[in-house]
Motif scaffolding. Structure first.
Motif, PDB file in Angstrom:
ATOM      1  N   MET A 214       0.843  -1.195   0.000  1.00  0.00           N
ATOM      2  CA  MET A 214       0.000   0.000   0.000  1.00  0.00           C
ATOM      3  C   MET A 214       0.879   1.246   0.000  1.00  0.00           C
ATOM      4  O   MET A 214       1.969   1.238   0.575  1.00  0.00           O
ATOM      5  N   VAL A 215       0.367   2.296  -0.622  1.00  0.00           N
ATOM      6  CA  VAL A 215       1.074   3.580  -0.609  1.00  0.00           C
ATOM      7  C   VAL A 215       0.277   4.568   0.238  1.00  0.00           C
ATOM      8  O   VAL A 215      -0.909   4.780   0.018  1.00  0.00           O
ATOM      9  N   ARG A 216       0.938   5.118   1.216  1.00  0.00           N
ATOM     10  CA  ARG A 216       0.433   6.214   2.043  1.00  0.00           C
ATOM     11  C   ARG A 216      -0.659   5.854   3.038  1.00  0.00           C
ATOM     12  O   ARG A 216      -0.409   5.149   3.989  1.00  0.00           O
ATOM     13  N   TYR A 217      -1.932   6.293   2.828  1.00  0.00           N
ATOM     14  CA  TYR A 217      -2.819   6.369   3.996  1.00  0.00           C
ATOM     15  C   TYR A 217      -4.304   6.097   3.737  1.00  0.00           C
ATOM     16  O   TYR A 217      -5.142   6.551   4.489  1.00  0.00           O
ATOM     17  N   ASP A 218      -4.674   5.356   2.712  1.00  0.00           N
ATOM     18  CA  ASP A 218      -6.081   4.970   2.546  1.00  0.00           C
ATOM     19  C   ASP A 218      -6.351   3.714   3.373  1.00  0.00           C
ATOM     20  O   ASP A 218      -6.491   2.612   2.846  1.00  0.00           O
ATOM     21  N   PHE A 219      -6.479   3.886   4.682  1.00  0.00           N
ATOM     22  CA  PHE A 219      -6.548   2.738   5.586  1.00  0.00           C
ATOM     23  C   PHE A 219      -7.992   2.235   5.749  1.00  0.00           C
ATOM     24  O   PHE A 219      -8.526   2.189   6.863  1.00  0.00           O
ATOM     25  N   PHE A 220      -8.617   1.813   4.666  1.00  0.00           N
ATOM     26  CA  PHE A 220      -9.959   1.247   4.753  1.00  0.00           C
ATOM     27  C   PHE A 220      -9.872  -0.158   5.365  1.00  0.00           C
ATOM     28  O   PHE A 220      -8.931  -0.904   5.089  1.00  0.00           O
ATOM     29  N   PRO A 221     -10.860  -0.538   6.189  1.00  0.00           N
ATOM     30  CA  PRO A 221     -10.784  -1.821   6.900  1.00  0.00           C
ATOM     31  C   PRO A 221     -10.556  -3.021   5.993  1.00  0.00           C
ATOM     32  O   PRO A 221      -9.791  -3.927   6.342  1.00  0.00           O
ATOM     33  N   GLU A 222     -11.223  -3.052   4.816  1.00  0.00           N
ATOM     34  CA  GLU A 222     -11.059  -4.218   3.947  1.00  0.00           C
ATOM     35  C   GLU A 222      -9.646  -4.322   3.386  1.00  0.00           C
ATOM     36  O   GLU A 222      -9.132  -5.427   3.149  1.00  0.00           O
ATOM     37  N   LEU A 223      -8.992  -3.173   3.190  1.00  0.00           N
ATOM     38  CA  LEU A 223      -7.607  -3.184   2.724  1.00  0.00           C
ATOM     39  C   LEU A 223      -6.669  -3.731   3.794  1.00  0.00           C
ATOM     40  O   LEU A 223      -5.793  -4.551   3.516  1.00  0.00           O
ATOM     41  N   ILE A 224      -6.849  -3.260   5.010  1.00  0.00           N
ATOM     42  CA  ILE A 224      -5.985  -3.704   6.103  1.00  0.00           C
ATOM     43  C   ILE A 224      -6.216  -5.185   6.402  1.00  0.00           C
ATOM     44  O   ILE A 224      -5.269  -5.950   6.621  1.00  0.00           O
ATOM     45  N   TYR A 225      -7.482  -5.601   6.381  1.00  0.00           N
ATOM     46  CA  TYR A 225      -7.769  -7.010   6.643  1.00  0.00           C
ATOM     47  C   TYR A 225      -7.177  -7.896   5.551  1.00  0.00           C
ATOM     48  O   TYR A 225      -6.571  -8.940   5.840  1.00  0.00           O
ATOM     49  N   LEU A 226      -7.345  -7.506   4.290  1.00  0.00           N
ATOM     50  CA  LEU A 226      -6.782  -8.288   3.186  1.00  0.00           C
ATOM     51  C   LEU A 226      -5.269  -8.385   3.314  1.00  0.00           C
ATOM     52  O   LEU A 226      -4.682  -9.470   3.196  1.00  0.00           O
TER      53      LEU A 226
END
Length: 447
Positions: free
Chosen positions: A139-151
């Protein structure tokens, strides 16, 4: 992390019919976002690798065009190694670049617009966890959506690239250092590696004891910028632009890059008008907004501030065999401001300007400083540099960027500044360091 993901998934499933209802009512933000995300069902490039019996090696998530360019050298390298990659992006601003990239690498690339409003777990192209087949993620930078972090937390490698402690909502301690909230600490702990944007960010992350590996800054974008600038001679517009730029010596060329209308008091300067009329200075304006209505608004503002200033519009129609010669004759006989609305050439032409004023610093924040830096230009900008990690990186490398507080003083300060431009040999050494760092990152992603 699983519990947080499940809670947000349930909430979004419940909200799903309402989002669609707002879309049918054509309510602005909902209508635009759903229209954007629905293209996932129209494009060939959004078909999952699993549909054709393949798997991706790495998934890359980025929001904007600038973030895509930051990690593009890594993506290029993986593809050259025969690896399949998935590109997941948030903003419509980078859509055209991603589609172009897919067209150039159709067998190795798949892409998806991040489904924020149309998220629905039972539909593959509305559920990134079902869509992705990658075993590693960056990931680049800061779009910390829950589905991204979980994946990412399920991947063998989950890397956060160009992580910064800076934000518009950042709180600071008594020493002026950003304070990382417990939520951010929890998010950072999900990554296997966090690559800091600057050495200052690295120190902040290390002192915060995030519970994950903190990696020194890797500036990959310098490699992409350097490549684009060196290959400019192959550009379709090179011959035309080189003739325009060749009308004036390098030392007399000034570029006003990514400028906004609120910075146009620059043009209310008698010395500027005299220097342009006497062919002492070549002023090239590449504004931030290029839509026709915005260009008309800019023209009106410049004419109001400087009624006698001759303005030459350089658009795609002028860069053709049929009309270029008459345009070149016109700007030679009647010196004036060149207002350029040609897209996709600014990065390439920076090396041809001795001095560059980068806009945005008298508004929300200064735009990219790295492109003119790699070009070796002398850089000037407004005071709002607080969120720019590029500014921090350049300053920490012992280079100077001149901050101009008053827009009316821009030309006066630029014309008086006689410092040398950036040292080419030092920049070359930094590019070599970036190449070595890239190799280490490639080894991490291919092991």
């Amino acid at each position: 992390m699983l519990l947080i993901f499940l809670i947000q998934a349930i909430l979004r499933i419940v909200a799903y019919p309402f989002f669609l209802f707002f879309y049918l009512l054509r309510i602005g933000p909902f209508y635009r976002r759903v229209s954007f995300e629905s293209k996932n069902y129209q494009d060939e490039g959004t078909r999952a690798f699993s549909r054709v019996g393949k798997k991706a090696h790495c998934l890359f998530h980025f929001s904007s065009e600038g973030e895509f360019e930051q990690i593009r050298p890594i993506i290029d390298e993986l593809i050259s190694h025969g690896k399949n990659v998935e590109l997941l992006f948030t903003s419509p601003s980078v859509e055209h670049k991603v589609v172009e990239y897919y067209q150039a690498h159709r067998e190795r690339v798949r892409y998806l617009r991040l489904p924020l409003i149309t998220y629905f777990p039972l539909l593959k192209r509305q559920n990134i966890i079902a869509w992705s087949s990658a075993s590693k993620m960056m990931m680049v930078r800061y779009d910390f959506f829950p589905e991204l972090i979980y994946l990412g937390s399920k991947m063998s490698e989950f890397i956060l690239f160009s992580a910064t402690s800076k934000s518009s909502k950042a709180r600071f301690n008594k020493d002026g250092k950003p304070i990382i909230s417990w939520i951010k600490k929890f998010i950072y702990a999900q990554f296997s590696e966090v690559i800091a944007a600057t050495t200052e960010d690295q120190k902040v992350f290390e002192s915060a004891q995030l519970g994950t590996q903190i990696v020194a800054p890797i500036e990959l974008r310098m490699l992409q910028i350097n490549s684009r600038q060196k290959s400019f001679r192959k550009h379709k517009h090179y011959e035309f632009l080189s003739q325009i730029l060749g009308l004036y010596p390098y030392q007399d060329r000034i570029c006003l890059a990514q400028m906004w209308i609120n910075e146009f008091t620059f043009f209310n300067d008698t010395n500027l008008l005299n220097d342009i009329a006497d062919k002492k200075k070549f002023i090239f304006l590449a504004p931030h907004l290029l839509k026709e209505d915005k260009v008309e608004e800019m023209l009106s503002e410049i004419k109001k501030l400087s009624p006698k200033l001759k303005i030459h519009i350089l658009d795609e129609s002028k860069l053709s065999l049929e009309s270029f010669q008459s345009f070149l004759t016109e700007i030679t006989m009647n010196p004036g401001l060149i207002l350029c609305t040609v897209k996709g050439i600014l990065c390439e032409i920076y090396p041809y300007f001795h001095k560059v004023y980068v806009g945005g610093g008298h508004g929300k924040g200064v735009h990219s400083l790295l492109e003119p830096f790699v070009a070796g230009s002398k850089i000037f900008c407004g005071p709002n540099i607080h969120r720019s990690t590029e500014y921090d990186m350049i300053i920490s490398s012992n280079f100077n960027i001149k901050i101009i507080e008053d827009c009316h003083e821009i030309y006066h300060i630029m014309s008086q500044e006689n410092e040398d431009s950036m040292k080419a040999e030092v920049i070359s050494a930094m590019i070599e360091e970036s190449e070595l760092a890239k190799r280490k990152l490639i080894n991490l992603l291919t092991k």
